[in-house]
Design an enzyme around this catalytic site. Structure first.
Site, PDB file in Angstrom:
ATOM      1  N   CYS A 100       0.835  -1.191   0.000  1.00 38.74           N
ATOM      2  CA  CYS A 100       0.000   0.000   0.000  1.00 38.74           C
ATOM      3  C   CYS A 100       0.877   1.251   0.000  1.00 38.74           C
ATOM      4  CB  CYS A 100      -0.895  -0.027   1.231  1.00 38.74           C
ATOM      5  SG  CYS A 100      -1.992   1.372   1.319  1.00 38.74           S
ATOM      6  N   CYS A 200      -4.293  -1.608   5.832  1.00 38.20           N
ATOM      7  CA  CYS A 200      -4.093  -0.229   5.434  1.00 38.20           C
ATOM      8  C   CYS A 200      -5.385   0.363   4.878  1.00 38.20           C
ATOM      9  CB  CYS A 200      -3.054  -0.330   4.333  1.00 38.20           C
ATOM     10  SG  CYS A 200      -2.205   1.135   3.975  1.00 38.20           S
TER      11      CYS A 200
END
Length: 395
Positions: A100, A200
């Site tokens: 991410c 995330c």
């Protein structure tokens, strides 16, 4: 005045990062990333993005900075979620947080920030950036955060020089309690907010349910392998070349169902990961069972009893050449070169003494002490002192 776009997540760390940059005289813009639409797989009251974006907005209002939400859910699905499904299907355990940062925060998000005329992108990560000169060129260093307890440099282990050049980590010199103190003094709504858990920007996900959207459950058996099995006592006195030794010590042990006894059933080998203890639902053993291997082809899970079971340990691992990543490109090893480093194979693991061995087909990393639960698909990161030099996907 340099312009900085801060990824305001609705948490205390990014809130204080924005405030500190403002104090340092930057022109600050707050952006909230919306990365997820599907509430069916999140434990909804744990990390709803609505509440987070609202908190981010309140922080921006308090600081008097412009704020907007950007919807990156399409890119997130393509670059993170699809990748996760693919990896789990292959029987590997991905690390979406590392991805991410590389693919979303410091790529897609960074490009949006630059289109807004930003000079930098800032996040609330506990890590530091410094720069040195090598052969007349500026080289950026990624350093551990000052708070040993919260150091998050591991999650940024896949960043490049180009990404680091544009990144700022305003809270890297602070400890978590200091960050909370600043937030409380500034009366920021996030001062007491609990740290988010889970993926995330998605929040807590029920992983099996999340994976079941794509990976169908199918019944398989759980096999227990005895710690005294002859496979662990293979004669290693016939020492081959150093290269053969590395290959042998990094290879996974291959199991077959006939080597142990069936102790239970499961719903799909791809929902399990090496080192896992919870979720096996097998009782009646003296010590807890740990997953020592999974085989998605035969849909079998192999377990061993106790945290010291020999099936959990290996003294080396391998990273394919295409997956070897150096933040410090100037220190990249060439075929036949070695380097002593400190390395970790998962977040929060204390750094371990290790040696990098660069060969033609990739890099072997041998550890002074055997490591428990080396897991395919996870990232290994190597350091020298406070600096993170590079990383790779464990293959």
């Amino acid at each position: 005045m340099k312009r900085v776009v801060v990824g305001l997540s609705g948490g205390v760390d990014s809130s204080v990062a924005a405030y500190l940059l403002q104090q340092q005289g930057y022109e600050v813009i707050g952006l909230f990333m919306k990365n997820w639409h599907d509430d069916s797989v999140t434990i909804s009251n744990d990390c709803p993005w609505l509440e987070d974006s609202n908190d981010a907005l309140l922080v921006a209002e308090k600081l008097g900075i412009p704020f907007q939400t950007v919807d990156l859910s399409e890119e997130y699905k393509e670059k993170i979620v699809d990748y996760m499904f693919n990896e789990y299907e292959k029987g590997r355990t991905p690390n979406p947080d590392v991805l991410c940062n590389r693919e979303i925060k410091f790529d897609v998000f960074m490009k949006i920030a630059m289109s807004l005329g930003a000079d930098y992108v800032a996040t609330g990560h506990y890590c530091r950036k410094s720069e040195i000169e090598v052969n007349g060129e500026t080289v950026y260093q990624l350093q551990a955060g000052a708070d040993n307890n919260k150091d998050q440099s591991y999650f940024l282990c896949q960043l490049s020089q180009q990404q680091l050049a544009k990144a700022l980590f305003p809270i890297g010199e602070l400890t978590k309690p200091e960050v909370r103190e600043i937030a409380a003094e500034m009366e920021l709504v996030t001062a007491e907010k609990k740290d988010s858990q889970g993926l995330c920007f998605i929040g807590k996900v029920r992983l099996p349910e999340f994976l079941q959207q794509k990976l169908q459950p199918k019944d398989g058996v759980i096999v227990q392998i005895d710690a005294a099995d002859p496979i662990y006592n293979q004669d290693t006195t016939e020492v081959g070349s150093p290269e053969e030794e590395l290959i042998s010590s990094s290879n996974k042990t291959l199991y077959s169902p006939t080597m142990g006894k069936v102790v239970g059933k499961h719903q799909g080998a791809h929902y399990f990961t090496v080192g896992q203890r919870k979720g096996l639902n097998v009782g009646g053993t003296k010590e807890a069972l740990f997953v020592i291997a999974t085989d998605v082809d035969t849909n079998t899970i192999y377990t061993g009893m106790g945290a010291q079971h020999p099936g959990l340990f290996r003294s080396a691992l391998f990273v394919e050449q295409s997956e070897v990543h150096w933040i410090r490109e100037d220190l990249r090893l060439h075929n036949g070169q070695t380097r002593e480093v400190m390395a970790r194979i998962r977040y929060r693991q204390p750094l371990q003494k290790a040696t990098l061995h660069q060969l033609e087909n990739g890099m072997y990393i041998s550890f002074d002490e055997p490591q428990s639960a080396i897991t395919e698909g996870q990232f290994v990161a190597w350091h020298e002192g406070e600096e993170l030099l590079g990383s790779g996907v464990i293959s």
